[in-house]
Design a protein around this motif. Structure first.
Motif, PDB file in Angstrom:
ATOM      1  N   ILE A  55       0.814  -1.221   0.000  1.00 37.29           N
ATOM      2  CA  ILE A  55       0.000   0.000   0.000  1.00 37.29           C
ATOM      3  C   ILE A  55       0.848   1.272   0.000  1.00 37.29           C
ATOM      4  CG2 ILE A  55      -2.005  -1.127   1.086  1.00 37.29           C
ATOM      5  CD1 ILE A  55      -1.191   0.663   3.636  1.00 37.29           C
ATOM      6  N   THR A  56       2.166   1.122   0.129  1.00 40.50           N
ATOM      7  CA  THR A  56       3.025   2.303   0.044  1.00 40.50           C
ATOM      8  C   THR A  56       3.470   2.572  -1.399  1.00 40.50           C
ATOM      9  OG1 THR A  56       5.120   1.133   0.418  1.00 40.50           O
ATOM     10  CG2 THR A  56       3.906   1.843   2.365  1.00 40.50           C
ATOM     11  N   GLY A  82      -0.487  -1.748   8.892  1.00 44.54           N
ATOM     12  CA  GLY A  82       0.293  -0.770   9.646  1.00 44.54           C
ATOM     13  C   GLY A  82       1.137  -1.466  10.682  1.00 44.54           C
ATOM     14  N   LEU A 135      -8.016   1.499  11.320  1.00 44.65           N
ATOM     15  CA  LEU A 135      -7.480   0.863  12.514  1.00 44.65           C
ATOM     16  C   LEU A 135      -6.327   1.733  13.000  1.00 44.65           C
ATOM     17  CD1 LEU A 135      -6.524  -1.404  14.434  1.00 44.65           C
ATOM     18  CD2 LEU A 135      -8.586  -2.057  13.257  1.00 44.65           C
ATOM     19  N   THR A 136      -6.570   2.511  14.036  1.00 41.77           N
ATOM     20  CA  THR A 136      -5.475   3.340  14.570  1.00 41.77           C
ATOM     21  C   THR A 136      -4.928   2.627  15.794  1.00 41.77           C
ATOM     22  OG1 THR A 136      -7.017   4.735  15.816  1.00 41.77           O
ATOM     23  CG2 THR A 136      -6.410   5.449  13.572  1.00 41.77           C
ATOM     24  N   SER A 137      -4.923   3.269  16.929  1.00 40.25           N
ATOM     25  CA  SER A 137      -4.374   2.664  18.145  1.00 40.25           C
ATOM     26  C   SER A 137      -4.577   3.645  19.283  1.00 40.25           C
ATOM     27  CB  SER A 137      -2.870   2.415  17.951  1.00 40.25           C
ATOM     28  OG  SER A 137      -2.271   2.022  19.166  1.00 40.25           O
ATOM     29  N   TYR A 150       5.829   5.890  16.370  1.00 38.38           N
ATOM     30  CA  TYR A 150       4.541   5.198  16.201  1.00 38.38           C
ATOM     31  C   TYR A 150       3.411   6.114  16.665  1.00 38.38           C
ATOM     32  CZ  TYR A 150       1.126   1.325  16.534  1.00 38.38           C
ATOM     33  OH  TYR A 150       0.028   0.508  16.390  1.00 38.38           O
ATOM     34  N   PRO A 180      -7.398   0.188  19.233  1.00 37.77           N
ATOM     35  CA  PRO A 180      -7.183  -0.820  20.280  1.00 37.77           C
ATOM     36  C   PRO A 180      -5.990  -0.476  21.170  1.00 37.77           C
ATOM     37  CG  PRO A 180      -7.078  -1.781  18.044  1.00 37.77           C
ATOM     38  CD  PRO A 180      -6.953  -0.297  17.924  1.00 37.77           C
ATOM     39  N   GLY A 181      -6.047  -1.024  22.388  1.00 38.44           N
ATOM     40  CA  GLY A 181      -4.886  -0.987  23.269  1.00 38.44           C
ATOM     41  C   GLY A 181      -4.050  -2.230  23.040  1.00 38.44           C
TER      42      GLY A 181
HETATM   43  N1  LIG Z   1      -1.194  -5.578  18.015  1.00 39.85           N
HETATM   44  C1  LIG Z   1      -1.432  -4.487  18.729  1.00 39.85           C
HETATM   45  O1  LIG Z   1      -1.137  -4.435  19.942  1.00 39.85           O
HETATM   46  C2  LIG Z   1      -2.089  -3.290  18.096  1.00 39.85           C
HETATM   47  C3  LIG Z   1      -2.675  -2.360  18.949  1.00 39.85           C
HETATM   48  C4  LIG Z   1      -3.283  -1.248  18.395  1.00 39.85           C
HETATM   49  C5  LIG Z   1      -3.294  -1.055  17.039  1.00 39.85           C
HETATM   50  N2  LIG Z   1      -2.699  -1.977  16.209  1.00 39.85           N
HETATM   51  C6  LIG Z   1      -2.747  -1.707  14.770  1.00 39.85           C
HETATM   52  O2  LIG Z   1      -3.578  -2.692  14.186  1.00 39.85           O
HETATM   53  C7  LIG Z   1      -3.143  -2.981  12.861  1.00 39.85           C
HETATM   54  C8  LIG Z   1      -2.887  -4.475  12.723  1.00 39.85           C
HETATM   55  O3  LIG Z   1      -1.989  -4.858  13.743  1.00 39.85           O
HETATM   56  P1  LIG Z   1      -1.571  -6.372  13.969  1.00 39.85           P
HETATM   57  O4  LIG Z   1      -1.219  -6.511  15.386  1.00 39.85           O
HETATM   58  O5  LIG Z   1      -2.562  -7.266  13.363  1.00 39.85           O
HETATM   59  O6  LIG Z   1      -0.200  -6.377  13.153  1.00 39.85           O
HETATM   60  P2  LIG Z   1       0.502  -7.475  12.226  1.00 39.85           P
HETATM   61  O7  LIG Z   1       0.116  -8.851  12.644  1.00 39.85           O
HETATM   62  O8  LIG Z   1       1.944  -7.094  12.182  1.00 39.85           O
HETATM   63  O9  LIG Z   1      -0.179  -7.202  10.807  1.00 39.85           O
HETATM   64  C9  LIG Z   1       0.148  -6.100  10.015  1.00 39.85           C
HETATM   65  C10 LIG Z   1      -0.415  -6.343   8.634  1.00 39.85           C
HETATM   66  O10 LIG Z   1      -0.118  -5.217   7.794  1.00 39.85           O
HETATM   67  C11 LIG Z   1       0.410  -5.708   6.569  1.00 39.85           C
HETATM   68  N3  LIG Z   1       1.275  -4.707   5.981  1.00 39.85           N
HETATM   69  C12 LIG Z   1       2.359  -4.136   6.549  1.00 39.85           C
HETATM   70  N4  LIG Z   1       2.931  -3.288   5.681  1.00 39.85           N
HETATM   71  C13 LIG Z   1       2.181  -3.333   4.543  1.00 39.85           C
HETATM   72  C14 LIG Z   1       2.275  -2.689   3.287  1.00 39.85           C
HETATM   73  N5  LIG Z   1       3.253  -1.824   3.017  1.00 39.85           N
HETATM   74  N6  LIG Z   1       1.350  -2.974   2.355  1.00 39.85           N
HETATM   75  C15 LIG Z   1       0.353  -3.861   2.599  1.00 39.85           C
HETATM   76  N7  LIG Z   1       0.208  -4.480   3.778  1.00 39.85           N
HETATM   77  C16 LIG Z   1       1.130  -4.218   4.732  1.00 39.85           C
HETATM   78  C17 LIG Z   1       1.134  -6.999   6.932  1.00 39.85           C
HETATM   79  O11 LIG Z   1       1.177  -7.906   5.833  1.00 39.85           O
HETATM   80  P3  LIG Z   1       2.414  -8.117   4.826  1.00 39.85           P
HETATM   81  O12 LIG Z   1       3.665  -8.095   5.661  1.00 39.85           O
HETATM   82  O13 LIG Z   1       2.104  -9.452   4.213  1.00 39.85           O
HETATM   83  O14 LIG Z   1       2.300  -6.993   3.856  1.00 39.85           O
HETATM   84  C18 LIG Z   1       0.181  -7.574   7.967  1.00 39.85           C
HETATM   85  O15 LIG Z   1      -0.860  -8.292   7.340  1.00 39.85           O
HETATM   86  C19 LIG Z   1      -1.900  -2.116  12.626  1.00 39.85           C
HETATM   87  O16 LIG Z   1      -2.296  -0.935  11.971  1.00 39.85           O
HETATM   88  C20 LIG Z   1      -1.421  -1.822  14.043  1.00 39.85           C
HETATM   89  O17 LIG Z   1      -0.673  -0.635  14.090  1.00 39.85           O
HETATM   90  C21 LIG Z   1      -2.109  -3.102  16.717  1.00 39.85           C
END
Ligand SMILES: NC(=O)c1ccc[n+]([C@@H]2O[C@H](COP(=O)([O-])OP(=O)(O)OC[C@H]3O[C@@H](n4cnc5c(N)ncnc54)[C@H](OP(=O)(O)O)[C@@H]3O)[C@@H](O)[C@H]2O)c1
Length: 257
Positions: A55-56, A82, A135-137, A150, A180-181
């Motif tokens: 997506i970038t 993200g 989806l922010t945070s 971040y 989410p937290g």
């Molecule tokens: N886990 C937490 O504690 C938490 C808390 C609050 C908010 N969030 C937010 O929730 C979202 C999902 O988090 P998560 O924990 O599920 O993280 P994750 O398991 O690391 O998943 C991130 C996803 O984003 C994709 N991605 C990353 N860069 C990309 C790009 N340039 N183009 C397309 N896809 C891309 C990755 O897939 P590929 O690598 O295959 O591209 C992966 O599917 C994020 O925005 C994160 O900041 C997470």
């Protein structure tokens, strides 16, 4: 009334769980990420349409929009792709890593949203109201020490969400935000620690606490899409009970006093 939702970042964590949940309630999904093999596994499991896209990369985002339009359009978008890189002091952080966080969490979100909006307008005619959820945070609502890059990226994504809602006022398109937290996903902390599994484990983020799971987040997220078309959940803040703020996580069992 056929719903079709595009979910970015669907190859792991919250995005994959979101695709699974939409599938459970019978909605079509388009699953977007860079890793084709993981998307294919999800497609085999759920029947989603897998689309590889960074997506970038603006050209790839334009191709994504073409694919979505040619395969049935969309009535909703989840901007979930993200993540975080590093836990550095502002003074010591890497500009390159800050740029990467901005590229995916902010610029990529904008690119996908802009490319999808004409398609969502067409989708709104089918289902009364199209939906966008970013989806922010909680990291986009409260700054914390060593979170600067971040925090800045997610504060920006929060701001973009607010601006977009104002700009789309009067159109049948709701703009929602889910912040989410603490969520335990397989890759978030690993990516934050630049792929170093020992360093990720060393954070002990999920020790002695029951964090949210990706499935928990997906249920609330999909619930926001299921609301009647005139209802807009502007901002949903979602934390585990043991986390009373961005700075307070209770470790150990929860007990009444
Ligand atoms: N886990 C937490 O504690 C938490 C808390 C609050 C908010 N969030 C937010 O929730 C979202 C999902 O988090 P998560 O924990 O599920 O993280 P994750 O398991 O690391 O998943 C991130 C996803 O984003 C994709 N991605 C990353 N860069 C990309 C790009 N340039 N183009 C397309 N896809 C891309 C990755 O897939 P590929 O690598 O295959 O591209 C992966 O599917 C994020 O925005 C994160 O900041 C997470």
């Amino acid at each position: 009334m056929s719903q079709r939702i595009v979910v970015t970042g669907a190859s792991s964590g919250i995005g994959a769980a979101t695709v699974r949940r939409f599938t459970e309630i019978g909605w079509d999904t388009v699953a977007v990420a860079r890793r084709a093999d993981r998307l294919q596994q999800l497609a085999d499991e759920t029947g989603c349409l897998p689309v590889t896209c960074d997506i970038t990369d603006e050209a790839q985002v334009a191709e994504l929009a073409t694919t979505v339009r040619e395969t049935g359009g969309a009535t909703g978008l989840v901007n979930n792709a993200g993540g975080a890189i590093g836990l550095d002091l502002v003074e010591e952080a890497s500009n390159d890593e800050w740029r990467q966080m901005f590229e995916v969490n902010v610029i990529g979100l904008r690119s996908v949203t802009a490319a999808m909006l004409p398609i969502l307008r067409e989708g709104a005619l089918r289902v009364e109201c199209a939906s966008i959820l970013n989806l922010t945070s909680t990291a986009g609502l409260d700054a914390y020490k060593r979170g600067g890059g971040y925090n800045a990226a997610k504060f920006a994504a929060h701001a973009v969400t607010g601006a977009l809602r104002l700009e789309l006022a009067g159109e049948p398109i709701r703009v929602m935000e889910l912040a989410p937290g603490l969520v335990q996903t397989e890759e978030f902390a690993l990516n934050r620690m630049r792929g170093n599994a020992d360093a990720a484990a060393g954070l002990k983020l999920y020790e002695d606490v029951q964090p949210l799971t990706a499935t928990d987040v997906a249920h609330v997220l999909v619930g926001a899409f299921e609301q009647p078309p005139h209802v807009n959940q502007d901002l949903i803040v979602l934390r585990p009970v043991a986390q009373s703020s961005s700075f307070d996580v209770h470790k150990g069992p929860l007990k009444t006093r």
